[in-house]
Structures are given as structure tokens and as C-alpha cells.
Design a protein around this motif. Structure first.
Motif, PDB file in Angstrom:
ATOM      1  N   LEU A  37       0.900  -1.156  -0.156  1.00 20.24           N
ATOM      2  CA  LEU A  37      -0.009  -0.108   0.012  1.00 20.24           C
ATOM      3  C   LEU A  37       0.973   1.254   0.034  1.00 20.24           C
ATOM      4  CD1 LEU A  37      -2.651  -1.283   2.517  1.00 20.24           C
ATOM      5  CD2 LEU A  37      -3.042  -0.938   0.041  1.00 20.24           C
ATOM      6  N   ARG A  38       2.156   1.317   0.673  1.00 18.99           N
ATOM      7  CA  ARG A  38       2.953   2.259   0.628  1.00 18.99           C
ATOM      8  C   ARG A  38       3.289   2.737  -0.527  1.00 18.99           C
ATOM      9  NH1 ARG A  38       8.245   3.837   0.206  1.00 18.99           N
ATOM     10  NH2 ARG A  38       9.032   5.339   1.956  1.00 18.99           N
ATOM     11  N   TYR A  39       3.614   1.884  -1.636  1.00 22.79           N
ATOM     12  CA  TYR A  39       4.017   2.180  -2.774  1.00 22.79           C
ATOM     13  C   TYR A  39       2.807   2.441  -3.966  1.00 22.79           C
ATOM     14  CZ  TYR A  39       8.814   1.394  -1.354  1.00 22.79           C
ATOM     15  OH  TYR A  39      10.041   1.869  -0.692  1.00 22.79           O
ATOM     16  N   VAL A  40       1.819   1.862  -3.468  1.00 21.07           N
ATOM     17  CA  VAL A  40       0.719   2.248  -4.213  1.00 21.07           C
ATOM     18  C   VAL A  40       0.184   3.699  -4.200  1.00 21.07           C
ATOM     19  CG1 VAL A  40      -1.980   1.782  -4.728  1.00 21.07           C
ATOM     20  CG2 VAL A  40      -0.327  -0.254  -4.620  1.00 21.07           C
ATOM     21  N   PHE A  41       0.244   4.175  -2.974  1.00 20.57           N
ATOM     22  CA  PHE A  41       0.230   5.533  -2.422  1.00 20.57           C
ATOM     23  C   PHE A  41       1.053   6.481  -3.132  1.00 20.57           C
ATOM     24  CE2 PHE A  41      -2.993   4.171  -0.019  1.00 20.57           C
ATOM     25  CZ  PHE A  41      -4.005   5.174   0.524  1.00 20.57           C
ATOM     26  N   ALA A  42       2.501   5.979  -3.166  1.00 17.25           N
ATOM     27  CA  ALA A  42       3.413   6.579  -3.590  1.00 17.25           C
ATOM     28  C   ALA A  42       3.363   6.972  -5.122  1.00 17.25           C
ATOM     29  CB  ALA A  42       4.932   6.207  -3.472  1.00 17.25           C
ATOM     30  N   VAL A  43       2.989   5.914  -5.829  1.00 19.74           N
ATOM     31  CA  VAL A  43       2.688   6.052  -7.443  1.00 19.74           C
ATOM     32  C   VAL A  43       1.389   6.726  -7.760  1.00 19.74           C
ATOM     33  CG1 VAL A  43       2.158   4.560  -9.222  1.00 19.74           C
ATOM     34  CG2 VAL A  43       4.109   3.733  -7.883  1.00 19.74           C
ATOM     35  N   LEU A  44       0.327   6.531  -7.111  1.00 20.16           N
ATOM     36  CA  LEU A  44      -0.867   7.152  -7.514  1.00 20.16           C
ATOM     37  C   LEU A  44      -1.158   8.522  -6.692  1.00 20.16           C
ATOM     38  CD1 LEU A  44      -3.237   4.086  -7.822  1.00 20.16           C
ATOM     39  CD2 LEU A  44      -2.078   5.444  -9.748  1.00 20.16           C
ATOM     40  N   PRO A  45      -1.475   9.603  -7.209  1.00 21.09           N
ATOM     41  CA  PRO A  45      -1.894   9.717  -8.628  1.00 21.09           C
ATOM     42  C   PRO A  45      -0.780  10.261  -9.437  1.00 21.09           C
ATOM     43  CG  PRO A  45      -2.832  11.558  -7.269  1.00 21.09           C
ATOM     44  CD  PRO A  45      -1.988  10.777  -6.336  1.00 21.09           C
ATOM     45  N   LEU A  46       0.433  10.670  -8.762  1.00 23.20           N
ATOM     46  CA  LEU A  46       1.316  11.122  -9.207  1.00 23.20           C
ATOM     47  C   LEU A  46       1.967  10.568 -10.616  1.00 23.20           C
ATOM     48  CD1 LEU A  46       3.758  12.102  -6.457  1.00 23.20           C
ATOM     49  CD2 LEU A  46       2.656  13.572  -7.534  1.00 23.20           C
ATOM     50  N   MET A  47       1.810   9.301 -10.772  1.00 23.07           N
ATOM     51  CA  MET A  47       2.334   8.676 -12.070  1.00 23.07           C
ATOM     52  C   MET A  47       1.526   9.092 -13.405  1.00 23.07           C
ATOM     53  SD  MET A  47       2.509   4.697 -12.640  1.00 23.07           S
ATOM     54  CE  MET A  47       2.480   4.064 -14.364  1.00 23.07           C
TER      55      MET A  47
END
Length: 304
Positions: A37-47
């Protein structure tokens, strides 16, 4: 200048509180769920808004896997006995692991201050080890959590080495693009590990997590990863590294205080001694060269 000082202090506070957020979220998530979840949040929505960096996946994949190792080990350590307060100190040993890996893999020189810092750090680790003479868990942490925390710091160092080699290969790459797109890589291994090793009864517990636990995940993904990293990078672009880097000494201080005040964690006398040695070692590495040059420079008479 005032805004930059506030930005630097903000980064120190964000990263110092980072460990409390981890500890709090682990009450409702397993370590591998939290990593996913940490990396899902880091990716979205910035990606959706940040372009892919000019770097090839040859660099993004190893960096992402190193992050998977770093936080996978750290989250497990925090779950099995490591305190947020001491984790904030022990993770700073990545400076010394980075130094050693740089010497071995990048053929960098080991300066006098680095040697002194490594010696102090070794004494500090000896103080932590003194808690476990006779076996068992002492001072609020377990031996297994201590070892895993140090391995997590070593994985952070490996990530640093990848970033340095990526800089050599593509000097103009954008660090924010790098961190956002690199964050795609750990999601799959974390999810696989969660499915394989989390007990079946816990596989879906993330769907029942509290609002506070989700807030911790958002903090880790958006603030500790994206906001703090962007601020830190902008400071490094405007000021010399030797003026920015010393602010990282404040991270373990904030981490120790936050762990004790918000989680009621206790630090034993040996752990205080070990923490003091690690922080002193960091100070020697960061300031030792300049202080020695100034002292010896003033001691040498001028020729006129």
C-alpha cells in the motif's frame, strides 16, 4: 533563505515521524500489506502527471527491488520488537554501509573522517549488542529485530549505490521522476509476499483497517516519500550538499522523541549510549573533514 530553512526542518520532522507512522499502521496491516500500500500511494496519482525518467529500467528495477528489501525488512523488524525510536537511529547506519559499498563497488576512497565515523558506529552497535548478553529481549527490542533493522539499512545503502551509478549513466535524470516510477517496482513483490506468507485469516484484514492506519499509509506514501524527497532534492539543487546533509542528523532526534512521546517507548541506558555513538559518528562524517582542515590549516604557519 528563511523558506529553505523551514523546508529543511520540515523534511527532518517528516522523516523523523515516519517511523511512528510505520509502527502505528502495522497495528492493522501486515508488513507486506503495508509495503504494497505504501508504494501504491507513492505511485498514485503522481504517475498520471510525472513523466517517465530518461533512465532505463536497468536502473529503475534494481532501485525498486532495493526499496522492497529495505522496507520489507524494516516493517518486519518493527512488527517483531524494534521500536520506532531506535529504528530512526539504526536506519542512519546506511551512511556507513553506503561508504563500505562505495569503496568495494565504486572504488571510492575511505577518508580519515569516514574511518573515525565507522569506528564510532561500531562502538555504538556494540552498545546495542550489550543489551542481549545472556540472550532474550532487553530494553524493549529483540535481537532478531535489531539484525533485520541493520539489514534494512544495508539495503538502503544498496539503493544509494544504484542511484549513484544511475547518475553516472544519465547525469541529467530527474530525481522526482525516478522515485515515482521506481515505486512501481516494489508493489508486485510486496503483494506476492503478502499472499504467500500472510496467514489466510489476515490476507484481507486491510479491508477492515482503521482510518488512522490508512492515514499512516498515506503519510508514508505521499509525505515521507514524495513531499520530503521533493523538498530535499530542491534544497540540494540550490545549496551545496555539505550545507544540506547535516540536517539529517535531526531525523533520529525527532524519531527518538516521537517514539517516546506518542508510543510510550522506552530507551535503555545501553541504547542511549549506542544512539549517541551513531549520531556522533554521523557528525564526524559530515563535519570532520572541514573541522580538521580548519584546525590543521590554522596550525600551519604561513610562508611569507
Amino acid at each position: 533563505m528563511g523558506r529553505d530553512l523551514l523546508a529543511a526542518l520540515g523534511v527532518v520532522v517528516i522523516w523523523g515521524l515516519n517511523f511512528v507512522a510505520m509502527k502505528y499502521s502495522l497495528r492493522d496491516f501486515t508488513p507486506f500489506q503495508l509495503g504494497t500500500l505504501r508504494y501504491v500511494f507513492a505511485v498514485l496519482p503522481l504517475m498520471l502527471f510525472v513523466k517517465r525518467p530518461t533512465l532505463s529500467w536497468r536502473w529503475l528495477v534494481p532501485a525498486g527491488l532495493a526499496q522492497f528489501g529495505q522496507f520489507g525488512l524494516l516493517f518486519v523488524a518493527l512488527q517483531i520488537g524494534m521500536t520506532a525510536a531506535l529504528a530512526s537511529v539504526l536506519m542512519q547506519t546506511q551512511v556507513f554501509f553506503t561508504t563500505l559499498l562505495g569503496v568495494v563497488l565504486l572504488h571510492e576512497r575511505l577518508s580519515g573522517p569516514l574511518r573515525a565515523g565507522l569506528a564510532l558506529a561500531a562502538i555504538g552497535l556494540g552498545c546495542f549488542a550489550a543489551n542481549f548478553v545472556g540472550g532474550g529481549a532487553t530494553g524493549g527490542i529483540t535481537l532478531a529485530s535489531l539484525v533485520l533493522n541493520l539489514f534494512a539499512a544495508a539495503m538502503w545503502a544498496a539503493s544509494n549505490i544504484v542511484a549513484r551509478r544511475a547518475q553516472r549513466a544519465s547525469p541529467g535524470y530527474d530525481p522526482l521522476q525516478f522515485v515515482v516510477w521506481m515505486s512501481l517496482v516494489p508493489i508486485l513483490p510486496f503483494a506476492v509476499m503478502a499472499w504467500l506468507f500472510d496467514p489466510p485469516a489476515l490476507r484481507w484484514q486491510w479491508t477492515h483497517a482503521s482510518l488512522g492506519a490508512w492515514a499512516g499509509v498515506a503519510y508514508l506514501g505521499w509525505f515521507a516519500t514524495v513531499v520530503a524527497y521533493a523538498l530535499w532534492t530542491s534544497l540540494l539543487k540550490r545549496h551545496p550538499a555539505n550545507r544540506v546533509a547535516p540536517f539529517s542528523l535531526g531525523v533520529p532526534i525527532i524519531g527518538l522523541a516521537a517514539g517516546m512521546l506518542t508510543l510510550g517507548e522506552r530507551v535503555s541506558a545501553w541504547q542511549w549510549a549506542g544512539s549517541g555513538c551513531v549520531v556522533a559518528a554521523l557528525a564526524v562524517v559530515m563535519f570532520g573533514g572541514r573541522m580538521a582542515a580548519r584546525w590543521f590549516g590554522s596550525a600551519i604557519p604561513s610562508r611569507g
